[in-house]
Design an enzyme around this catalytic site. Structure first.
Site, PDB file in Angstrom:
ATOM      1  N   LYS A  54       0.843  -1.203   0.000  1.00 36.40           N
ATOM      2  CA  LYS A  54       0.000   0.000   0.000  1.00 36.40           C
ATOM      3  C   LYS A  54       0.875   1.249   0.000  1.00 36.40           C
ATOM      4  CE  LYS A  54      -3.632  -2.585   2.203  1.00 36.40           C
ATOM      5  NZ  LYS A  54      -4.236  -3.101   3.409  1.00 36.40           N
ATOM      6  N   GLN A  98      -4.203  -1.604   9.625  1.00 33.40           N
ATOM      7  CA  GLN A  98      -4.074  -2.945   9.062  1.00 33.40           C
ATOM      8  C   GLN A  98      -4.600  -3.985  10.050  1.00 33.40           C
ATOM      9  OE1 GLN A  98      -2.940  -3.644   5.830  1.00 33.40           O
ATOM     10  NE2 GLN A  98      -3.763  -5.647   6.345  1.00 33.40           N
ATOM     11  N   ASP A 121     -10.917   2.623   3.742  1.00 31.33           N
ATOM     12  CA  ASP A 121     -11.193   1.186   3.639  1.00 31.33           C
ATOM     13  C   ASP A 121     -12.706   0.933   3.594  1.00 31.33           C
ATOM     14  OD1 ASP A 121      -9.384  -0.790   3.269  1.00 31.33           O
ATOM     15  OD2 ASP A 121      -8.894  -1.088   5.389  1.00 31.33           O
TER      16      ASP A 121
END
Ligand code: NAP
Length: 302
Positions: A54, A98, A121
């Site tokens: 990412k 994460q 997200d």
């Protein structure tokens, strides 16, 4: 006739080029640089590789990006304070924590602490609700489902009025992609059926699909005879079924299989995504797209 292969690797590269241009323009014309922070707790090897990928993507697109590594034993309170710090930081437009987090931390509490307007997200209940309402309410689309929609649209499949069957009802893939495809709008407006382990006749439903999206996590669950000739098949499943030694590196690498028997299905489908190289490469790309969108919204740019 063999199906067209929908390459997620190629589509993702194309979208990243578009985003790179958009990012450069934002900087030049509006003096805005999209900012993304990825917060990693602990040293889980899979998480490290996801976060690294990412960050690499953010860097290549010209974002302001921070990788914030935290120790395994960080307290829940300290992690919540860290999220709050980035919520207030005007240089940051996207915050990604994460997963998974260590057991002593309540994941839901941490995800719900992210400002919904920086929740790239799209896991926050506010954004899940916005997606359900649809239209102008939607700020971000969740990354994997958004990637699936892009693949279908860019492959040239008509979604309006199409019978879309989704195998799986998870909060990460099945439910959101079903929701996206039923919205009234471009790249959607489909008639959607969602099937799961409680469904009586899986084959019957799959056979009706003009667009079949499979996210079950069961290798080769969908048999070739379940596919309508000419259908668009999107295989989301990524199943490790063994290991092989890489000729390039001499190291063991996982053998991955999708939820669809690709070799047989490609003889019947009109188009199909491979595993790997299908949906997988799209997820990080859509995270980048959400970050650019967030930066634009924060600056009042449509
Ligand atoms: P999940 O949370 O385990 O959900 C699986 C869903 O499939 C459940 O709704 C389950 O039904 C349904 N299901 C399982 N076996 C079935 C069967 N035999 N018949 C009918 N339905 C069945 O999985 P997920 O997170 O959605 O992920 C699904 C797959 O996609 C996994 O292989 C995962 O690795 C992959 N994935 C890939 C990406 C990517 O490429 N970027 C991203 C996310 C996930 P019930 O609800 O009834 O249990």
């Amino acid at each position: 006739m063999a199906a067209r292969i929908i390459s997620g690797t190629e589509v993702a590269a194309q979208i990243r080029e578009e985003l790179k241009k958009e990012t450069a323009e934002l900087k030049e014309k509006n003096n805005i640089v999209p900012g993304l922070v990825t917060i990693l707790v602990g040293k889980n090897p899979a998480s490290i590789s996801y976060v690294t990928a990412k960050q690499k993507a953010a860097h290549e697109l010209g974002f302001y990006s921070i990788q914030d590594d935290q120790p395994d034993d960080i307290t829940e309170d300290s992690l919540l304070k860290l999220v709050e710090k980035y919520n207030k930081d005007p240089r940051i437009h996207g915050i990604l924590v994460q997963l998974p987090l260590p057991k002593h931390i309540d994941e839901k509490k941490v995800l719900n602490a992210i400002d919904p307007d920086k929740d790239v997200d799209c896991f926050h209940p506010v954004n899940v609700g916005r997606l359900m309402i649809g239209g102008d309410e939607v700020r971000f689309l969740p990354c994997t489902p958004a990637g699936i929609q892009e693949l279908i649209v860019r492959a040239g499949f008509e979604t309006s009025g199409a019978e879309v069957v989704v195998v799986g009802r998870s909060n990460i893939v099945g439910k959101p992609i079903a929701n996206i495809m039923l919205q009234k709008g471009r790249g959607a407006n489909s008639t959607v059926t969602v099937v799961h382990t409680g469904t009586k006749n899986l084959e019957f439903h799959c056979k009706r699909a003009d667009i079949l999206i499979v996210a079950a996590g069961v290798p080769h669950l969908v048999k070739p005879e379940w596919i309508k000739p000419g259908a668009c098949v999107i295989d989301v499943g990524v199943n490790r079924v063994g290991e092989r030694i890489s000729e390039k590196t001499g190291r063991p690498v996982p053998i991955l299989k999708g939820d669809v028997d690709f070799d047989a299905a490609k003889e019947i489908a009109g188009a199909i995504t491979p595993v790997p190289g299908g949906v997988g490469p799209m997820t990080i790309t859509m995270l980048m797209k959400n970050t650019v969108k967030s930066a634009k919204i924060s600056a009042g740019i449509k």
